[in-house]
Motif scaffolding. Structure first.
Motif, PDB file in Angstrom:
ATOM      1  N   SER A  97       0.841  -1.211   0.000  1.00 41.84           N
ATOM      2  CA  SER A  97       0.000   0.000   0.000  1.00 41.84           C
ATOM      3  C   SER A  97       0.869   1.250   0.000  1.00 41.84           C
ATOM      4  CB  SER A  97      -0.890   0.054   1.241  1.00 41.84           C
ATOM      5  OG  SER A  97      -1.619  -1.110   1.383  1.00 41.84           O
ATOM      6  N   ALA A  98       1.926   1.206   0.805  1.00 42.45           N
ATOM      7  CA  ALA A  98       2.818   2.372   0.919  1.00 42.45           C
ATOM      8  C   ALA A  98       3.404   2.718  -0.447  1.00 42.45           C
ATOM      9  CB  ALA A  98       3.913   2.088   1.941  1.00 42.45           C
ATOM     10  N   MET A  99       3.948   1.713  -1.140  1.00 38.81           N
ATOM     11  CA  MET A  99       4.588   1.975  -2.429  1.00 38.81           C
ATOM     12  C   MET A  99       3.566   2.459  -3.454  1.00 38.81           C
ATOM     13  SD  MET A  99       7.422   2.257  -3.752  1.00 38.81           S
ATOM     14  CE  MET A  99       8.713   1.905  -4.928  1.00 38.81           C
ATOM     15  N   LEU A 100       2.381   1.837  -3.468  1.00 41.10           N
ATOM     16  CA  LEU A 100       1.346   2.254  -4.432  1.00 41.10           C
ATOM     17  C   LEU A 100       0.873   3.675  -4.127  1.00 41.10           C
ATOM     18  CD1 LEU A 100      -0.622  -1.115  -4.679  1.00 41.10           C
ATOM     19  CD2 LEU A 100       0.851  -0.111  -6.431  1.00 41.10           C
ATOM     20  N   ARG A 101       0.748   4.010  -2.840  1.00 38.61           N
ATOM     21  CA  ARG A 101       0.304   5.367  -2.477  1.00 38.61           C
ATOM     22  C   ARG A 101       1.368   6.421  -2.788  1.00 38.61           C
ATOM     23  NH1 ARG A 101      -4.253   6.095   0.630  1.00 38.61           N
ATOM     24  NH2 ARG A 101      -5.322   4.164   1.176  1.00 38.61           N
ATOM     25  N   LEU A 102       2.618   5.963  -2.937  1.00 39.56           N
ATOM     26  CA  LEU A 102       3.692   6.890  -3.304  1.00 39.56           C
ATOM     27  C   LEU A 102       3.852   6.992  -4.821  1.00 39.56           C
ATOM     28  CD1 LEU A 102       6.323   5.746  -0.637  1.00 39.56           C
ATOM     29  CD2 LEU A 102       5.094   7.938  -0.662  1.00 39.56           C
ATOM     30  N   GLY A 103       2.982   6.317  -5.553  1.00 42.14           N
ATOM     31  CA  GLY A 103       3.044   6.392  -7.021  1.00 42.14           C
ATOM     32  C   GLY A 103       3.976   5.367  -7.633  1.00 42.14           C
ATOM     33  N   GLY A 104       4.532   4.466  -6.802  1.00 42.68           N
ATOM     34  CA  GLY A 104       5.425   3.435  -7.322  1.00 42.68           C
ATOM     35  C   GLY A 104       4.668   2.179  -7.705  1.00 42.68           C
ATOM     36  N   LYS A 105       5.436   1.147  -8.074  1.00 40.62           N
ATOM     37  CA  LYS A 105       4.833  -0.128  -8.479  1.00 40.62           C
ATOM     38  C   LYS A 105       5.446  -1.264  -7.656  1.00 40.62           C
ATOM     39  CE  LYS A 105       3.710   1.251 -13.217  1.00 40.62           C
ATOM     40  NZ  LYS A 105       4.134   2.653 -13.087  1.00 40.62           N
ATOM     41  N   ILE A 106       4.746  -2.394  -7.668  1.00 42.45           N
ATOM     42  CA  ILE A 106       5.226  -3.529  -6.864  1.00 42.45           C
ATOM     43  C   ILE A 106       5.169  -4.835  -7.660  1.00 42.45           C
ATOM     44  CG2 ILE A 106       4.697  -2.638  -4.556  1.00 42.45           C
ATOM     45  CD1 ILE A 106       2.022  -4.211  -4.762  1.00 42.45           C
ATOM     46  N   ILE A 107       6.141  -5.718  -7.367  1.00 44.13           N
ATOM     47  CA  ILE A 107       6.060  -7.120  -7.769  1.00 44.13           C
ATOM     48  C   ILE A 107       6.422  -7.935  -6.536  1.00 44.13           C
ATOM     49  CG2 ILE A 107       6.648  -6.726 -10.187  1.00 44.13           C
ATOM     50  CD1 ILE A 107       9.491  -7.815  -9.505  1.00 44.13           C
ATOM     51  N   GLY A 108       6.267  -9.245  -6.611  1.00 40.63           N
ATOM     52  CA  GLY A 108       6.708 -10.040  -5.470  1.00 40.63           C
ATOM     53  C   GLY A 108       5.953 -11.330  -5.334  1.00 40.63           C
ATOM     54  N   TYR A 140      -4.833   0.828  21.263  1.00 41.34           N
ATOM     55  CA  TYR A 140      -4.397   1.566  20.074  1.00 41.34           C
ATOM     56  C   TYR A 140      -3.874   0.660  18.963  1.00 41.34           C
ATOM     57  CZ  TYR A 140      -4.796   5.955  22.640  1.00 41.34           C
ATOM     58  OH  TYR A 140      -5.278   7.043  23.322  1.00 41.34           O
ATOM     59  N   TYR A 141      -4.095  -0.668  19.084  1.00 44.58           N
ATOM     60  CA  TYR A 141      -3.411  -1.565  18.144  1.00 44.58           C
ATOM     61  C   TYR A 141      -3.932  -1.481  16.714  1.00 44.58           C
ATOM     62  CZ  TYR A 141      -6.696  -4.194  21.109  1.00 44.58           C
ATOM     63  OH  TYR A 141      -7.749  -4.562  21.897  1.00 44.58           O
ATOM     64  N   PHE A 142      -5.147  -1.010  16.512  1.00 44.79           N
ATOM     65  CA  PHE A 142      -5.580  -0.865  15.110  1.00 44.79           C
ATOM     66  C   PHE A 142      -5.061   0.452  14.509  1.00 44.79           C
ATOM     67  CE2 PHE A 142      -8.722  -4.089  16.549  1.00 44.79           C
ATOM     68  CZ  PHE A 142      -8.300  -5.096  15.702  1.00 44.79           C
ATOM     69  N   GLN A 143      -5.021   1.506  15.325  1.00 40.66           N
ATOM     70  CA  GLN A 143      -4.364   2.740  14.841  1.00 40.66           C
ATOM     71  C   GLN A 143      -2.895   2.462  14.493  1.00 40.66           C
ATOM     72  OE1 GLN A 143      -6.561   2.755  17.436  1.00 40.66           O
ATOM     73  NE2 GLN A 143      -7.147   4.832  18.009  1.00 40.66           N
ATOM     74  N   GLN A 144      -2.290   1.594  15.314  1.00 42.92           N
ATOM     75  CA  GLN A 144      -0.880   1.227  15.115  1.00 42.92           C
ATOM     76  C   GLN A 144      -0.655   0.666  13.692  1.00 42.92           C
ATOM     77  OE1 GLN A 144      -0.010  -1.698  18.066  1.00 42.92           O
ATOM     78  NE2 GLN A 144       2.175  -1.805  17.645  1.00 42.92           N
ATOM     79  N   THR A 145      -1.594  -0.127  13.202  1.00 41.30           N
ATOM     80  CA  THR A 145      -1.415  -0.708  11.858  1.00 41.30           C
ATOM     81  C   THR A 145      -1.433   0.388  10.784  1.00 41.30           C
ATOM     82  OG1 THR A 145      -3.781  -1.098  11.486  1.00 41.30           O
ATOM     83  CG2 THR A 145      -2.533  -2.865  12.550  1.00 41.30           C
ATOM     84  N   LEU A 146      -2.224   1.428  11.015  1.00 44.68           N
ATOM     85  CA  LEU A 146      -2.283   2.519  10.044  1.00 44.68           C
ATOM     86  C   LEU A 146      -0.984   3.336  10.071  1.00 44.68           C
ATOM     87  CD1 LEU A 146      -4.103   3.754   7.930  1.00 44.68           C
ATOM     88  CD2 LEU A 146      -5.170   5.142   9.708  1.00 44.68           C
ATOM     89  N   TYR A 147      -0.502   3.598  11.284  1.00 47.27           N
ATOM     90  CA  TYR A 147       0.787   4.294  11.370  1.00 47.27           C
ATOM     91  C   TYR A 147       1.894   3.480  10.698  1.00 47.27           C
ATOM     92  CZ  TYR A 147      -1.073   7.952  14.368  1.00 47.27           C
ATOM     93  OH  TYR A 147      -1.775   9.022  14.844  1.00 47.27           O
ATOM     94  N   GLY A 148       1.726   2.153  10.679  1.00 45.21           N
ATOM     95  CA  GLY A 148       2.718   1.296  10.015  1.00 45.21           C
ATOM     96  C   GLY A 148       2.827   1.613   8.533  1.00 45.21           C
ATOM     97  N   MET A 149       1.710   1.900   7.902  1.00 48.08           N
ATOM     98  CA  MET A 149       1.769   2.229   6.478  1.00 48.08           C
ATOM     99  C   MET A 149       2.482   3.570   6.270  1.00 48.08           C
ATOM    100  SD  MET A 149      -1.264   2.642   3.717  1.00 48.08           S
ATOM    101  CE  MET A 149      -1.810   4.218   4.361  1.00 48.08           C
ATOM    102  N   TYR A 150       2.168   4.559   7.114  1.00 47.61           N
ATOM    103  CA  TYR A 150       2.834   5.864   6.959  1.00 47.61           C
ATOM    104  C   TYR A 150       4.327   5.764   7.271  1.00 47.61           C
ATOM    105  CZ  TYR A 150      -1.986   7.547   6.862  1.00 47.61           C
ATOM    106  OH  TYR A 150      -3.303   7.744   6.519  1.00 47.61           O
ATOM    107  N   ALA A 151       4.653   4.937   8.262  1.00 42.45           N
ATOM    108  CA  ALA A 151       6.071   4.754   8.608  1.00 42.45           C
ATOM    109  C   ALA A 151       6.816   4.146   7.421  1.00 42.45           C
ATOM    110  CB  ALA A 151       6.184   3.834   9.827  1.00 42.45           C
ATOM    111  N   ARG A 152       6.191   3.167   6.773  1.00 41.51           N
ATOM    112  CA  ARG A 152       6.863   2.502   5.643  1.00 41.51           C
ATOM    113  C   ARG A 152       6.916   3.428   4.424  1.00 41.51           C
ATOM    114  NH1 ARG A 152       4.128  -2.036   8.517  1.00 41.51           N
ATOM    115  NH2 ARG A 152       5.854  -3.218   9.381  1.00 41.51           N
ATOM    116  N   MET A 153       5.920   4.303   4.260  1.00 41.22           N
ATOM    117  CA  MET A 153       5.998   5.294   3.171  1.00 41.22           C
ATOM    118  C   MET A 153       7.222   6.180   3.364  1.00 41.22           C
ATOM    119  SD  MET A 153       1.942   6.316   2.811  1.00 41.22           S
ATOM    120  CE  MET A 153       1.994   7.454   1.425  1.00 41.22           C
TER     121      MET A 153
END
Ligand code: CP
Length: 355
Positions: free
Chosen positions: A60-71, A282-295
């Protein structure tokens, strides 16, 4: 950023870590400002072990940054099933892409992969060893939810022996002043000595207790973890440990109003569903912060890697670590690499003692 690969969050200087945490906060407030930050970049996610959050938040992080993914998320659907080595898979995918993230069940796998990749490698969890991007997630969450990362009493509960999230978090939180730790586990699942030594060496206090009830009234943060069934040698050993620690409404009533409950997830039965509605959960908010952290991490690592020198591979004899869970036991071509610590040389892949 001074590093090329992220294997352990402690590779980052305090300034670099703060920079990423601050950037994650900015992205969370204005995500659309970053929608082209990785245009033309391609990321590969190599998941040799199951994952929901880490894999999909990276994607999600890479796609939201305009990049692409494989894997892949099932190595049996790749040539790994035909016996292809980690080295060969990483060498090939490093040629196709701009950045690799790797999750692997064996300790030290990300470090080993980084030796053969021409592009940056991010450790998305290596066996029971480390999980640096979860720790980055946790720090971003604490900064945004609690408002600080220092002067905290942090309880960690559950499978502290096998939980890579708590190993990484302990090391990183030891870097902030005034933090202390309460390790809540059975004797069998207690925090490894090398982590406790590290905490002490950083000037932080820790204590070890056997029940949640005796710790919870004193905590600012309670970090719950799952008993890691997949890390046990037998079903019987797992059965003997599961279900001992369950955070429920009654135990939450012993906690302070400011308590912050985190969990890297997935949970099994260690947090009752009734706790989800407690404002201190706060564990569900934590998962959302995980995406921003990885972005934030992806932006930093893809924008600077050209200036970073590749890791030097020493042409040394093949090496087999004493640790039966170390990657050198499974990928037999790896060079003998060690790291000097105050207690002597340790394996550079899994940090197990050389002696
Ligand atoms: N926290 C975490 O690593 O979750 P996943 O195993 O679902 O990625």
């Amino acid at each position: 950023m001074s590093i090329r690969n992220l294997i352990d969050l402690n590779q980052l200087s305090s300034e670099e870590l703060d920079d990423i945490v601050d950037m994650a906060g900015r992205i969370s407030r204005h995500p659309t400002h970053y929608c082209s930050a990785c245009r033309d970049k391609l990321m590969a996610t190599l998941f040799y072990e199951p994952s929901t959050r880490t894999q999909m938040s990276f994607q999600s992080a890479m796609l939201r940054l305009g990049g692409k993914i494989i894997g892949f998320d099932n190595p049996n659907s790749t040539s790994v099933a035909k016996g292809e080595s980690l080295k060969d898979t990483v060498t090939v995918l490093g040629g196709y892409t701009d950045i690799l993230t790797i999750r692997h069940p064996i300790e030290g796998a990300a470090m080993a992969a980084s030796l053969y990749s021409d592009v940056p490698v991010i450790n998305a969890g290596d066996g029971g060893h480390l999980h640096p991007t979860q720790t980055l997630t946790d720090i971003v969450t604490l900064r945004n939810v609690v408002g600080r990362t220092d002067n905290l009493v942090i309880g960690m509960c559950g499978d502290l022996a096998n939980g890579r999230t708590v190993h990484s978090l302990c090391r990183s939180m030891s870097r902030y002043s005034g933090n202390s730790f309460v390790f809540i586990s059975t004797q069998k699942l207690s925090m490894p000595q090398y982590i406790k030594d590290y905490v002490k060496s950083m000037g932080c206090e820790y204590s070890e207790v056997r029940t949640l009830e005796e710790a919870i009234p004193y905590l600012d943060v309670l970090y719950m973890t799952r008993i890691q069934r997949e890390r046990f040698d037998s079903v019987e050993e797992y059965e003997a440990q599961k279900g001992i620690y369950v955070l429920d409404g009654k135990k939450m009533s012993l906690g302070r109003p400011e308590l912050c409950v985190l969990h890297p997830l997935p949970r099994v039965d260690e947090i009752s569903y009734e706790v989800d509605d407690d404002p201190r959960a706060y564990y569900f908010q934590q998962t959302l912060y995980g995406m921003y952290a990885r972005m934030a991490l992806i932006i930093r690592m893809t924008s600077q890697h050209e200036t970073c020198a590749p890791v030097k591979r020493e042409e040394t004899p093949k090496f087999t670590c004493h640790n039966p869970k170390c990657i050198t036991r499974f990928e037999r071509y790896l060079p003998h690499l060690t790291v000097d610590t105050p207690k002597g040389k340790v394996c550079a892949y899994c940090e197990h003692d050389e002696n």
